[in-house]
Write a protein that holds these residues in place. Structure first.
Motif, PDB file in Angstrom:
ATOM      1  N   SER A  80       9.297  -2.431   2.967  1.00 27.28           N
ATOM      2  CA  SER A  80       8.527  -1.569   2.058  1.00 27.28           C
ATOM      3  C   SER A  80       8.762  -2.008   0.614  1.00 27.28           C
ATOM      4  O   SER A  80       9.900  -2.194   0.188  1.00 27.28           O
ATOM      5  CB  SER A  80       8.985  -0.109   2.239  1.00 27.28           C
ATOM      6  OG  SER A  80       8.474   0.675   1.195  1.00 27.28           O
ATOM      7  N   ASN A  81       7.666  -2.188  -0.100  1.00 27.44           N
ATOM      8  CA  ASN A  81       7.771  -2.606  -1.510  1.00 27.44           C
ATOM      9  C   ASN A  81       6.637  -1.922  -2.280  1.00 27.44           C
ATOM     10  O   ASN A  81       5.660  -2.522  -2.663  1.00 27.44           O
ATOM     11  CB  ASN A  81       7.655  -4.144  -1.578  1.00 27.44           C
ATOM     12  CG  ASN A  81       7.610  -4.724  -2.974  1.00 27.44           C
ATOM     13  OD1 ASN A  81       6.968  -5.746  -3.213  1.00 27.44           O
ATOM     14  ND2 ASN A  81       8.268  -4.098  -3.909  1.00 27.44           N
ATOM     15  N   PRO A  82       6.776  -0.590  -2.489  1.00 20.39           N
ATOM     16  CA  PRO A  82       5.669   0.161  -3.098  1.00 20.39           C
ATOM     17  C   PRO A  82       5.332  -0.359  -4.492  1.00 20.39           C
ATOM     18  O   PRO A  82       6.184  -0.919  -5.178  1.00 20.39           O
ATOM     19  CB  PRO A  82       6.198   1.595  -3.154  1.00 20.39           C
ATOM     20  CG  PRO A  82       7.678   1.491  -3.021  1.00 20.39           C
ATOM     21  CD  PRO A  82       7.945   0.260  -2.221  1.00 20.39           C
ATOM     22  N   GLU A  83       4.088  -0.135  -4.858  1.00 14.22           N
ATOM     23  CA  GLU A  83       3.584  -0.669  -6.130  1.00 14.22           C
ATOM     24  C   GLU A  83       3.543   0.437  -7.193  1.00 14.22           C
ATOM     25  O   GLU A  83       3.126   1.553  -6.895  1.00 14.22           O
ATOM     26  CB  GLU A  83       2.161  -1.224  -5.903  1.00 14.22           C
ATOM     27  CG  GLU A  83       1.524  -1.809  -7.125  1.00 14.22           C
ATOM     28  CD  GLU A  83       2.366  -2.888  -7.766  1.00 14.22           C
ATOM     29  OE1 GLU A  83       2.663  -3.901  -7.120  1.00 14.22           O
ATOM     30  OE2 GLU A  83       2.739  -2.721  -8.952  1.00 14.22           O
ATOM     31  N   SER A 102       0.846  -1.188   0.000  1.00 14.74           N
ATOM     32  CA  SER A 102       0.000   0.000   0.000  1.00 14.74           C
ATOM     33  C   SER A 102       0.884   1.241   0.000  1.00 14.74           C
ATOM     34  O   SER A 102       1.999   1.212   0.532  1.00 14.74           O
ATOM     35  CB  SER A 102      -0.875   0.026   1.255  1.00 14.74           C
ATOM     36  OG  SER A 102      -1.638  -1.146   1.358  1.00 14.74           O
ATOM     37  N   THR A 103       0.369   2.315  -0.605  1.00 14.27           N
ATOM     38  CA  THR A 103       1.122   3.575  -0.609  1.00 14.27           C
ATOM     39  C   THR A 103       0.960   4.250   0.747  1.00 14.27           C
ATOM     40  O   THR A 103      -0.162   4.606   1.136  1.00 14.27           O
ATOM     41  CB  THR A 103       0.590   4.491  -1.729  1.00 14.27           C
ATOM     42  OG1 THR A 103       0.695   3.787  -2.963  1.00 14.27           O
ATOM     43  CG2 THR A 103       1.374   5.788  -1.799  1.00 14.27           C
ATOM     44  N   ALA A 152      12.363   4.292   0.177  1.00 16.24           N
ATOM     45  CA  ALA A 152      11.413   3.508  -0.632  1.00 16.24           C
ATOM     46  C   ALA A 152      10.019   4.136  -0.558  1.00 16.24           C
ATOM     47  O   ALA A 152       9.339   4.306  -1.574  1.00 16.24           O
ATOM     48  CB  ALA A 152      11.371   2.059  -0.140  1.00 16.24           C
ATOM     49  N   GLU A 153       9.614   4.503   0.652  1.00 13.17           N
ATOM     50  CA  GLU A 153       8.293   5.130   0.816  1.00 13.17           C
ATOM     51  C   GLU A 153       8.228   6.440   0.030  1.00 13.17           C
ATOM     52  O   GLU A 153       7.221   6.736  -0.627  1.00 13.17           O
ATOM     53  CB  GLU A 153       8.023   5.405   2.307  1.00 13.17           C
ATOM     54  CG  GLU A 153       7.838   4.150   3.138  1.00 13.17           C
ATOM     55  CD  GLU A 153       7.796   4.425   4.648  1.00 13.17           C
ATOM     56  OE1 GLU A 153       7.028   3.771   5.353  1.00 13.17           O
ATOM     57  OE2 GLU A 153       8.557   5.295   5.128  1.00 13.17           O
ATOM     58  N   MET A 154       9.309   7.208   0.091  1.00  7.16           N
ATOM     59  CA  MET A 154       9.324   8.503  -0.591  1.00  7.16           C
ATOM     60  C   MET A 154       9.371   8.336  -2.115  1.00  7.16           C
ATOM     61  O   MET A 154       8.789   9.146  -2.847  1.00  7.16           O
ATOM     62  CB  MET A 154      10.523   9.318  -0.108  1.00  7.16           C
ATOM     63  CG  MET A 154      10.525  10.755  -0.587  1.00  7.16           C
ATOM     64  SD  MET A 154       8.959  11.621  -0.250  1.00  7.16           S
ATOM     65  CE  MET A 154       9.552  13.155   0.414  1.00  7.16           C
ATOM     66  N   ILE A 155      10.046   7.288  -2.591  1.00  6.46           N
ATOM     67  CA  ILE A 155      10.127   7.054  -4.048  1.00  6.46           C
ATOM     68  C   ILE A 155       8.724   6.982  -4.634  1.00  6.46           C
ATOM     69  O   ILE A 155       8.425   7.555  -5.680  1.00  6.46           O
ATOM     70  CB  ILE A 155      10.931   5.758  -4.360  1.00  6.46           C
ATOM     71  CG1 ILE A 155      12.428   6.008  -4.131  1.00  6.46           C
ATOM     72  CG2 ILE A 155      10.677   5.286  -5.799  1.00  6.46           C
ATOM     73  CD1 ILE A 155      13.285   4.744  -4.164  1.00  6.46           C
TER      74      ILE A 155
END
Ligand code: NAD
Length: 441
Positions: free
Chosen positions: A148-151, A120-121, A200-203
């Motif tokens: 964290s593995n953003p989509e 989830s973002t 990762a979250e910020m990307i």
């Protein structure tokens, strides 16, 4: 690998199906019992090209399972993916309630070492908070590590993107956890970028904000083009040839919509606000988009004294083609205003009409084809660039009471209007009057 995916929306279902396709044993969990029943029978609750076929195949081959019971998925899972929604709060911040509820379930039910992947973002710092929440509430002495593995999937080509994405971003505390998630994804053959969790979250937010900025930028250029008699399509091609700029996301239109850009841009403004940073540029992007969604209404107002009693055909309702997603679609604002001004709205969308009925004003008449929608209409509005609309026979507009078209997605080349006798208004290009169509090359 045994994997559980919590949340079977656009992201969770595509993730679960794709992971099963590359050989993992996947259990998808959702609290929506109707959805789960459908999926058990191989019926996808969402429209996404290629999804139903892969779903049916992996159910058949016994790699893909569905349940409403979290414990069923968690009992065997080595890795749990969280893919529940993070909708917008009233103040624009991201609502983390759904993610927190799942985190508490994990603390309660997981009894072996497990990696929890947040797809989830979520705002920067959320993975750390979820890690803390799980550590504080877990019932047994197990190690649960949050990664964290953003989509980055695009609705409409989500399955394709799983296998051909530009990158997979993994933000982890330990090299070991990052390595496990990298190995899980290896068969996709997509480049992996490993980084720290906060980056990762910020990307994810920076990527969406940048793409939204490109759209608002070209829309502002389009608005100036209209006033100086230039053609934004030509301008976009010309600037897009510069590799530093790139030719993607330079399509002028009535703005971005959908479940991501609107909420993620606002959430990033909030994230900046928390650290007392005034993100001026992004504020402008959001404002420009709001105005752009209303641009066709403004153009209609300039063209007609009143819309009272006019039959207006609306072609395309989804926020973009190849999806049934209606979240934040420009059609919501536009049709509501048309009805308010006394117009009779006749709408057609190839896929999203069922979802549209839940969101749009009730007086709209839904029909089953472009032909039906435009017959006897006073005006046609194009809101989504479905292929079916882009490649329609322009002669069909002759069945309108008056062939006046307002195209919010620049579907037609101006040259193609030759001899069409259509009055054509688009975005960032000159208005073509009926008389002018005789003179086009
Ligand atoms: P969605 O609203 O389509 O799906 C969320 C699902 O989670 C729903 O089916 C809901 O019933 C389920 N759910 C809620 N609480 C649950 C619980 N406790 N247990 C099990 N299931 C639960 O959401 P989405 O569009 O797939 O987005 C999910 C996340 O991914 C969001 O954070 C979004 O920002 C992000 N994202 C979305 C996209 C996209 O294109 N849709 C792309 C990239 C990232």
């Amino acid at each position: 690998m045994n994997i559980a995916v919590v949340g079977t929306g656009y992201v969770g279902l595509v993730t679960g199906v794709s992971l099963s396709e590359i050989g993992h044993q996947v259990t998808c969990i959702d609290i929506d019992a109707d959805k789960i029943e459908k999926m058990k029978k191989g019926i996808s609750p969402i429209y996404e090209p290629g999804l139903s076929e892969l779903m049916a195949k992996n159910i058949e081959e016994k790699r893909l399972f569905f349940t409403t019971k979290h414990e069923e998925g968690f009992s065997t899972a080595d890795v749990i993916y969280i893919a529940v929604g993070t909708p917008e709060n009233e103040d624009g911040s991201a609502n983390l309630t759904y993610v927190e509820v799942v985190a508490l379930k994990i603390s309660e039910l997981v009894t072996k070492n497990t990696i929890v992947v947040i797809k989830s973002t979520v705002p920067v710092g959320t993975n750390d908070l979820i890690q803390e929440l799980i550590n504080n509430h877990k019932r047994t002495d197990v190690t649960i590590e949050v990664v964290s593995n953003p989509e980055f999937l695009k609705e409409g080509s989500a399955i394709y993107d799983s296998f051909h994405g530009d990158r997979i971003v993994i933000g982890a505390r330990s090299e070991q956890a990052a390595h496990i998630i990298e190995e899980i994804n290896k068969p996709f053959g997509v480049p992996v970028y490993k980084t720290d969790i906060r980056s990762a979250e910020m990307i994810k937010y920076a990527a969406n904000a940048f793409l939204a900025t490109k759209i608002s930028f070209i829309n502002e250029i389009a608005n100036i083009c209209e006033r100086v008699n230039a053609d934004v399509e030509e301008v976009a091609k010309g600037i897009g040839m510069d590799q530093r700029i790139g030719n993607k996301f330079l399509k002028a239109g009535i703005g971005y919509g959908g479940s991501c850009f609107p909420k993620d841009t606002k959430a990033l403004l909030k994230i900046a606000g928390y650290v007392e940073y005034d993100f001026e540029l992004l504020k402008g992007v959001v404002t420009v988009n709001k105005n752009q969604q209303e641009l066709l209404l403004q153009k209609l107002k300039n063209r007609f004294d009143s819309l009272q009693g006019k039959r207006i055909a609306v072609l395309g309702l989804a926020f973009k083609p190849n999806t049934d997603d209606m979240r934040e679609a420009a059609s919501i604002v536009i049709t509501e205003e048309l009805v308010k001004q006394g117009a009779q709205v006749v709408a057609y969308d190839p896929i999203s009409m069922e979802n549209a009925k839940k969101l749009l004003v009730s007086s709209i008449i839904y029909v089953n084809s472009v032909e039906e929608a435009i017959q006897n209409a006073d005006v046609a509005l194009i809101l989504t660039e479905w292929d079916e609309i882009k490649y329609m026979n322009l002669d069909l507009f002759k069945t309108m009471k008056t062939p006046i078209v307002f195209d919010g997605r620049n579907c037609f080349e101006l040259d193609s209007l030759k001899d069409s006798m259509i009055e054509y208004h688009s975005i960032g290009r000159p208005v073509i009057t009926r008389e002018m169509t005789n003179a086009l090359i």
